[in-house]
Write a protein that holds these residues in place. Structure first.
Motif, PDB file in Angstrom:
ATOM      1  N   PHE A  52      73.641  46.541  60.648  1.00  0.00           N
ATOM      2  CA  PHE A  52      74.641  47.088  59.727  1.00  0.00           C
ATOM      3  C   PHE A  52      75.766  47.843  60.428  1.00  0.00           C
ATOM      4  CE2 PHE A  52      70.639  46.913  57.264  1.00  0.00           C
ATOM      5  CZ  PHE A  52      71.039  46.041  56.253  1.00  0.00           C
ATOM      6  N   GLY A  53      75.716  47.951  61.767  1.00  0.00           N
ATOM      7  CA  GLY A  53      76.754  48.670  62.506  1.00  0.00           C
ATOM      8  C   GLY A  53      76.780  50.156  62.207  1.00  0.00           C
ATOM      9  N   THR A  54      75.610  50.710  61.881  1.00  0.00           N
ATOM     10  CA  THR A  54      75.525  52.119  61.486  1.00  0.00           C
ATOM     11  C   THR A  54      75.714  53.048  62.684  1.00  0.00           C
ATOM     12  OG1 THR A  54      73.889  51.397  59.859  1.00  0.00           O
ATOM     13  CG2 THR A  54      74.094  53.760  60.207  1.00  0.00           C
ATOM     14  N   THR A  55      76.383  54.156  62.442  1.00  0.00           N
ATOM     15  CA  THR A  55      76.504  55.221  63.445  1.00  0.00           C
ATOM     16  C   THR A  55      75.377  56.211  63.203  1.00  0.00           C
ATOM     17  OG1 THR A  55      78.889  54.914  63.435  1.00  0.00           O
ATOM     18  CG2 THR A  55      78.049  56.982  64.354  1.00  0.00           C
ATOM     19  N   LEU A  56      74.667  56.585  64.262  1.00  0.00           N
ATOM     20  CA  LEU A  56      73.433  57.349  64.113  1.00  0.00           C
ATOM     21  C   LEU A  56      73.556  58.742  64.737  1.00  0.00           C
ATOM     22  CD1 LEU A  56      70.514  57.038  63.060  1.00  0.00           C
ATOM     23  CD2 LEU A  56      69.874  56.142  65.299  1.00  0.00           C
ATOM     24  N   LEU A  57      73.241  59.754  63.933  1.00  0.00           N
ATOM     25  CA  LEU A  57      73.113  61.124  64.430  1.00  0.00           C
ATOM     26  C   LEU A  57      71.646  61.492  64.324  1.00  0.00           C
ATOM     27  CD1 LEU A  57      74.310  63.833  65.396  1.00  0.00           C
ATOM     28  CD2 LEU A  57      74.628  64.454  62.999  1.00  0.00           C
ATOM     29  N   MET A  58      70.955  61.601  65.464  1.00  0.00           N
ATOM     30  CA  MET A  58      69.517  61.850  65.469  1.00  0.00           C
ATOM     31  C   MET A  58      69.222  63.257  65.973  1.00  0.00           C
ATOM     32  SD  MET A  58      66.456  59.628  67.203  1.00  0.00           S
ATOM     33  CE  MET A  58      66.380  58.453  65.895  1.00  0.00           C
ATOM     34  N   ILE A  59      68.363  63.952  65.228  1.00  0.00           N
ATOM     35  CA  ILE A  59      67.974  65.312  65.573  1.00  0.00           C
ATOM     36  C   ILE A  59      66.513  65.281  65.998  1.00  0.00           C
ATOM     37  CG2 ILE A  59      67.559  67.602  64.592  1.00  0.00           C
ATOM     38  CD1 ILE A  59      70.029  66.827  62.739  1.00  0.00           C
ATOM     39  N   THR A  60      66.214  65.800  67.179  1.00  0.00           N
ATOM     40  CA  THR A  60      64.846  65.710  67.692  1.00  0.00           C
ATOM     41  C   THR A  60      64.593  66.796  68.730  1.00  0.00           C
ATOM     42  OG1 THR A  60      63.231  64.229  68.742  1.00  0.00           O
ATOM     43  CG2 THR A  60      65.498  64.059  69.518  1.00  0.00           C
ATOM     44  N   HIS A  61      63.295  67.099  68.943  1.00  0.00           N
ATOM     45  CA  HIS A  61      62.923  67.984  70.052  1.00  0.00           C
ATOM     46  C   HIS A  61      62.207  67.183  71.143  1.00  0.00           C
ATOM     47  CE1 HIS A  61      59.145  67.853  67.716  1.00  0.00           C
ATOM     48  NE2 HIS A  61      58.571  67.976  68.898  1.00  0.00           N
ATOM     49  N   ASP A  62      62.070  65.871  70.936  1.00  0.00           N
ATOM     50  CA  ASP A  62      61.317  65.010  71.842  1.00  0.00           C
ATOM     51  C   ASP A  62      62.276  64.336  72.827  1.00  0.00           C
ATOM     52  OD1 ASP A  62      59.862  62.921  73.041  1.00  0.00           O
ATOM     53  OD2 ASP A  62      58.564  62.704  71.297  1.00  0.00           O
ATOM     54  N   MET A  63      62.211  64.737  74.092  1.00  0.00           N
ATOM     55  CA  MET A  63      63.136  64.185  75.080  1.00  0.00           C
ATOM     56  C   MET A  63      62.831  62.715  75.382  1.00  0.00           C
ATOM     57  SD  MET A  63      65.144  66.666  75.372  1.00  0.00           S
ATOM     58  CE  MET A  63      66.261  66.199  76.693  1.00  0.00           C
ATOM     59  N   GLY A  64      61.621  62.265  75.121  1.00  0.00           N
ATOM     60  CA  GLY A  64      61.309  60.838  75.236  1.00  0.00           C
ATOM     61  C   GLY A  64      62.086  60.023  74.221  1.00  0.00           C
ATOM     62  N   VAL A  65      62.173  60.536  72.990  1.00  0.00           N
ATOM     63  CA  VAL A  65      62.966  59.870  71.938  1.00  0.00           C
ATOM     64  C   VAL A  65      64.441  59.879  72.308  1.00  0.00           C
ATOM     65  CG1 VAL A  65      63.694  60.050  69.520  1.00  0.00           C
ATOM     66  CG2 VAL A  65      61.285  60.354  70.118  1.00  0.00           C
ATOM     67  N   VAL A  66      64.915  60.989  72.877  1.00  0.00           N
ATOM     68  CA  VAL A  66      66.321  61.080  73.313  1.00  0.00           C
ATOM     69  C   VAL A  66      66.619  59.985  74.339  1.00  0.00           C
ATOM     70  CG1 VAL A  66      67.995  62.507  74.562  1.00  0.00           C
ATOM     71  CG2 VAL A  66      66.528  63.551  72.829  1.00  0.00           C
TER      72      VAL A  66
END
Length: 577
Positions: A205-219
């Protein structure tokens, strides 16, 4: 690159947020470009989630925004009315909240909730609305879509509820999707599936993603750019590869250093010559199901023929996903649940004992629970809470108990004067230290730690793990360490047992099980662990295929065939069949 294409889709400029006189976010700035993923990383209280709520216009009434701007396509969202923000939410900017169970209406079916979201923003017929809901559940890989549409949120697993939340956020194909800790409470394979789904939806869908996390692996897995926050301040903003290769801020370096990395631990120190303190043979736990008038009696087979040995000064990790029987096994060892089979603590059989005999035995085996706040009575002082085991077992007078509590608090790194305070006056990490002090009060030989660091921030988690290791060395403690975090288990455990559907499917030294996994389920678990290394991004597509899970509900009287094992190596056993 033209000025038009380089212009950010969403930008936050010098944003500040206050709660009364206290500033919780201070002059935060970042830009989100179309089709990209920006991760805001940081620990609890850093202001990550409040920033996302400010973008959505959902800040609590007690919060105020004294300065700054939030620009979406050049329009300042802070100046929009409630009605304008309602039009924007879901249609242009979608959000996945941290806890899906509190975000979904428990009184409405999944289908009704999805259709309501579509109807709010688009003029479609009932048939088209139902088709859109079905199409989006298909897009997030929800199996048996028609069945799920008719179900209520409580009838779905945590991972399935999170998929429904993602589908709801994507129904109107928003330009920006904000994901606030979308995988925090999920098992490692479910987390990997959700991350892979978000990648697929972003590409589709060409979505722009703002992700909030404390997991540096996910980052490392997801981000193009990273903003690191600490206590309301932006510590660092950088392209993801630069951040991991050469972090500039001291806080970022500290955060990355605290992350346990799977594969970084070598062979453990041998405990083979030490005496066995806990022997478990063919442990079984059944939960009876209440049936109707004409239904046969049935049981849930929660734990099935589990056997292991725990030696003095050793840590045995039990890993697996939610529902595999890890915590049930731990509670059975303390006789908190009825069980069949044999559990011997220091040679004393625990099956069948009760009353004063059980109270005596419990001096030698204690438990640290997952949620430190829920396991501490908020009306009691720390002196009463930590000293309670001493009082129950009649150890010393009040003055002696007070001296012992002071000693215990100092052992876990808290000042003696903390005993006069109440649980709510401490941070999560400090509360867990208090729980550890209480578990040590009677000088036990064995401690069962049930997900004891899973609710903690990464730097606090590292401190608590160091504390557990130091206490083990000083007191020759044996730990049964229950967790779903494979990297944490590798760091602290000498041996590892992997549980699946109530049974141990692989057990051995940590380097054998985690370094050379043989059972397909162990391999699946390890393949789902995100690694805080941009050069080791995982392909989680294979994990989207569901595995066959046997039904744990059996007729009363059913006897499971004994689990057969093959010996892969010395002390490394793998289930067959």
């Amino acid at each position: 690159m033209t000025a038009e294409t380089s212009r950010p889709l969403l930008s936050v400029e010098r944003l500040s947020i206050d709660f009364g006189p206290r500033r919780v976010v201070s002059e935060l700035s970042f830009a989100l470009h179309a089709g990209k993923t920006l991760c805001i990383a940081g620990e609890s209280g850093s202001g990550k989630s409040l920033t996302s709520l400010a973008i959505m216009g959902l800040l609590p009434k007690a919060a105020s925004v004294p300065g700054g701007a939030i620009l979406f396509e050049g329009r300042d969202l802070l100046g929009c009315s409630d009605r304008q923000m309602q039009e924007l939410r879901g249609k242009d900017i979608g959000m996945i909240f941290q806890e899906p169970m509190t975000s979904l209406n428990p009184l409405m079916t999944v289908g009704r909730q999805l259709q309501e979201t579509v109807r709010r923003h688009e003029a479609l017929s009932g048939q088209e609305t139902r088709a859109r809901a079905r199409q989006m559940l298909d897009a997030v890989r929800v199996p048996q879509v028609d069945k799920r549409l008719a179900q209520y949120p409580h009838e779905l697993s945590g991972g399935m509820r999170q998929r429904v939340m993602i589908a709801m956020a994507m129904l109107c194909k928003p330009r920006v999707l904000i994901a606030d800790e979308p995988t925090t409470a999920l098992d490692v394979t479910i987390q990997a599936q959700i991350l892979e789904l978000m990648r697929e939806l972003q590409a589709q869908f060409g979505t722009t993603l703002l992700m909030i996390t404390h997991d540096m692996g996910v980052v490392a897995e997801m981000a193009d750019e990273v903003v690191v926050m600490n206590q309301g301040l932006m510590e660092e903003r950088a392209e993801v590869r630069s951040l991991f290769a050469a972090p500039q801020a001291a806080y970022t370096r500290k955060l990355l250093a605290a992350v346990p990395v799977l594969g970084s631990a070598g062979p453990p120190e041998s405990r083979e010559e030490r005496p066995v303190v806990l022997e478990v043979d063919n442990l079984q736990v059944r939960f009876p199901l209440r049936g109707g008038w004409f239904e046969p009696a049935r049981n849930v087979h929660a734990v099935e023929n589990v056997s292991f040995r725990l030696r003095q000064g050793e840590t045995l990790g039990i890993v697996g996903e939610s529902g595999c029987g890890k915590s049930t096994t731990g509670k059975a060892l303390l006789s908190m649940l009825p069980f069949d089979g044999s559990v011997k603590l220091l040679g004393c059989e625990l099956n069948g004992i009760g009353g004063e005999a059980l109270r005596e035995v419990r001096q030698d085996i204690q438990m640290i629970f997952q949620d430190p706040y829920a396991s501490l009575n908020p009306r009691k002082t720390i002196l009463d809470l930590v000293g309670e085991p001493l009082l129950i077992h009649g150890k010393g007078d009040r003055q002696q108990r007070q001296a012992r509590v002071a000693e215990l608090l100092e052992q876990v790194g808290l000042p003696a004067e903390a005993m006069q305070r109440y649980p709510h006056m401490f941070s999560g990490g400090q509360r867990q230290r208090i729980c550890i002090a209480r578990a040590l009060a009677l000088n036990p030989k064995v401690i069962v730690a049930d997900e004891s660091v899973s609710a903690l921030d990464v730097s606090v988690q590292a401190q608590v793990l160091e504390l557990l290791e130091r206490l083990q060395r000083e007191h020759d403690l044996s730990y049964l360490f229950i967790s779903h975090d494979m990297a944490v288990v590798e760091r602290i455990c000498h041996r590892v047992a992997v549980m699946f559907c109530g049974q141990i499917v692989e057990i051995g030294r940590r380097d054998q099980v985690l370094g050379n996994p043989q059972h397909p389920y162990t391999q699946r678990l390890l393949s789902a662990v995100p690694i805080p290394d941009v050069d080791q991004r995982r392909d989680f597509k294979a994990l989207l295929r569901e595995i066959q899970v046997p039904d744990p509900i059996k007729p009363k009287g059913y006897v499971a065939p004994p689990q057969q094992y093959r010996q892969q190596d010395v002390d490394h056993l793998v289930a067959v069949g």
